[in-house]
Design a protein around this motif. Structure first.
Motif, mmCIF file in Angstrom:
data_model
loop_
_atom_site.group_PDB
_atom_site.id
_atom_site.type_symbol
_atom_site.label_atom_id
_atom_site.label_comp_id
_atom_site.label_asym_id
_atom_site.label_seq_id
_atom_site.Cartn_x
_atom_site.Cartn_y
_atom_site.Cartn_z
ATOM 1 N N HIS A 125 0.845 -1.199 0.000
ATOM 2 C CA HIS A 125 0.000 0.000 0.000
ATOM 3 C C HIS A 125 0.884 1.255 0.000
ATOM 4 O O HIS A 125 1.940 1.268 0.626
ATOM 5 C CB HIS A 125 -0.918 0.001 1.223
ATOM 6 C CG HIS A 125 -1.877 -1.156 1.221
ATOM 7 N ND1 HIS A 125 -3.158 -1.059 0.728
ATOM 8 C CD2 HIS A 125 -1.723 -2.440 1.603
ATOM 9 C CE1 HIS A 125 -3.750 -2.249 0.832
ATOM 10 N NE2 HIS A 125 -2.908 -3.098 1.364
ATOM 11 N N VAL A 126 0.427 2.273 -0.688
ATOM 12 C CA VAL A 126 1.222 3.507 -0.804
ATOM 13 C C VAL A 126 0.357 4.690 -0.374
ATOM 14 O O VAL A 126 -0.762 4.860 -0.869
ATOM 15 C CB VAL A 126 1.685 3.735 -2.279
ATOM 16 C CG1 VAL A 126 2.569 4.970 -2.369
ATOM 17 C CG2 VAL A 126 2.409 2.512 -2.826
ATOM 18 N N PHE A 127 0.869 5.510 0.557
ATOM 19 C CA PHE A 127 0.150 6.727 0.951
ATOM 20 C C PHE A 127 1.044 7.925 0.668
ATOM 21 O O PHE A 127 2.256 7.797 0.602
ATOM 22 C CB PHE A 127 -0.159 6.790 2.451
ATOM 23 C CG PHE A 127 -0.352 5.466 3.109
ATOM 24 C CD1 PHE A 127 -1.386 4.638 2.723
ATOM 25 C CD2 PHE A 127 0.496 5.061 4.131
ATOM 26 C CE1 PHE A 127 -1.562 3.418 3.345
ATOM 27 C CE2 PHE A 127 0.328 3.839 4.750
ATOM 28 C CZ PHE A 127 -0.714 3.011 4.351
ATOM 29 N N ARG A 128 0.429 9.071 0.584
ATOM 30 C CA ARG A 128 1.218 10.296 0.406
ATOM 31 C C ARG A 128 0.641 11.398 1.286
ATOM 32 O O ARG A 128 -0.403 11.211 1.934
ATOM 33 C CB ARG A 128 1.221 10.743 -1.052
ATOM 34 C CG ARG A 128 -0.142 11.187 -1.531
ATOM 35 C CD ARG A 128 -0.059 11.851 -2.878
ATOM 36 N NE ARG A 128 -1.376 12.296 -3.315
ATOM 37 C CZ ARG A 128 -1.586 13.356 -4.063
ATOM 38 N NH1 ARG A 128 -0.588 14.092 -4.473
ATOM 39 N NH2 ARG A 128 -2.809 13.691 -4.426
ATOM 40 N N VAL A 129 1.301 12.536 1.267
ATOM 41 C CA VAL A 129 0.793 13.717 1.971
ATOM 42 C C VAL A 129 0.340 14.684 0.885
ATOM 43 O O VAL A 129 1.174 15.379 0.294
ATOM 44 C CB VAL A 129 1.902 14.355 2.853
ATOM 45 C CG1 VAL A 129 1.370 15.567 3.581
ATOM 46 C CG2 VAL A 129 2.447 13.335 3.826
#
Ligand code: NAI
Length: 343
Positions: A92-96
């Motif tokens: 899973h990839v999250f960002r700001v």
């Protein structure tokens, strides 16, 4: 929850130590960047936290997956350094998505003013008690035309600042905000009519080298280019040529195509191998900052806070509203939109 934070800098630590310990995260800080050579350091961690110049390509993703690392938490907005499609189903990839559009837009204006009013030269002169004004003639921004490419969060703040200076604003966006009242024009027209062009769009296959020999040829003589977005929007060799030919009046670069080899590090006292960068920096009308547009106290606090929240949200609910998924834009019934795990 054990996190390996790559490309850690002294200014990253206070925020991540504070918010991380408040939320029960155990964060190990690595100064090295994440890439194929260093990915082994991620073994045994639940997730990795990365920045703009870490490499999260297919090979790195496969290794992370093999080690059982569950997520990549980007502590930045841009995600061109992550193979999001390859990550699907594995990690899973999250960002700001936003931390302070003001930080970046204000830095773009700071560079523009420094450049057109020769503040960098004046500063150096007066420190040596040289009070001569020769060669310091600038020009008024008032009444000039600024072209803004990308009218998202940062572009819009930059437009507001430019309007405060009495500039006429032309805008281009692949997805224009039609209710914004902005004067959208085709990209070619923006390039032809603008005295100043500032880039605030993401790096994609479409935007890579959008400033090239042909587009520079179309621009006004003396145009000032500002890039606080991603270095690869500008073909650096073509820019150098444009400057040597006196076509480009000034360039304000917070980002550079090959920045990952040099930016964020102290190379004073070393021989810099990148001839194009060295030549650009040697030009009196080129201003380079080292990808620092984001670097304000407010932004750092917001980055640490949102990154930690993304991780906690994912741990507790199996998804985060800031998760990146290449499928979401393409399929109607996206699980993430229903607040469920993508996979
Ligand atoms: P945003 O997502 O709010 O806005 C980006 C805009 O670009 C959107 O309106 C989008 O429709 C537009 N766009 C997409 N494809 C385009 C295309 N082919 N041509 C023209 N416009 C296009 O993003 P935000 O927060 O405004 O950030 C913009 C960029 O700034 C980021 O992608 C990132 O690369 C860069 N950035 C740089 C920082 C620095 O420290 N120098 C810090 C933060 C962001």
């Amino acid at each position: 929850m054990r996190i390996a934070l790559f490309d850690a800098k002294p200014y990253d630590r206070p925020g991540f130590e504070k918010y991380g310990s408040e939320k029960g995260l155990s964060i190990t800080f690595y100064e090295t960047k994440l890439n194929e050579d260093t990915v082994g350091l991620a073994r045994g961690f639940d997730g990795v936290c990365v920045f703009v110049n870490d490499t999260v390509n297919a090979a790195v993703i496969d290794k992370l997956h093999e080690y059982g690392v569950g997520f990549v938490a980007l502590r930045c907005a841009g995600y061109n350094n992550v193979d999001v499609e390859h990550a699907f189903g594995k990690i899973h990839v999250f960002r700001v998505p936003a931390y302070s559009p003001y930080a970046v837009a204000e830095h773009a204006m700071a560079m523009l003013l420094t450049s057109v009013r020769r503040v960098h030269k004046a500063y150096n002169r007066t420190r040596e008690f040289n009070f001569s004004l020769s060669g310091l003639t600038g020009f008024d921004l008032h009444g000039k035309t600024v072209g803004v490419v990308g009218t998202g969060k940062i572009g819009r703040v930059f437009i507001d600042i430019c309007r405060g200076f009495g500039m006429e604003v032309l805008a281009y966006d692949k997805f224009p905000a039609n209710d914004s009242g902005l004067n959208y024009v085709p990209l070619e027209e923006l390039m032809e009519r603008s005295d100043v062009i500032s880039f605030h769009c993401p790096l994609t296959e479409e935007t890579r080298h959008m400033v090239n020999r042909e587009s520079i040829a179309r621009m006004k003589k003396g145009v000032v280019l500002i890039n606080t977005s991603r270095g690869e929007l500008i073909d650096a060799e073509a820019l150098l040529e444009g400057i040597k030919e006196r076509k480009v009046g000034a360039a304000c670069l917070d980002v550079y195509e090959e920045e990952s080899d040099v930016f964020f590090q102290d190379f004073s006292g070393h021989i810099v191998d990148d001839d194009t960068l060295a030549r650009l920096i040697s030009m009196p009308n080129v201003l380079v900052t080292s990808h620092q547009a984001f670097l304000t106290e407010e932004a750092l606090k917001s980055i640490a806070d949102t990154t930690v929240n993304n991780i906690i949200e994912f741990t507790e609910h199996g998804t985060s509203e800031n998760e990146l998924c290449y499928r979401c834009g393409n399929i109607e019934d996206c699980k993430q939109k229903r607040r469920q795990r993508c996979f």
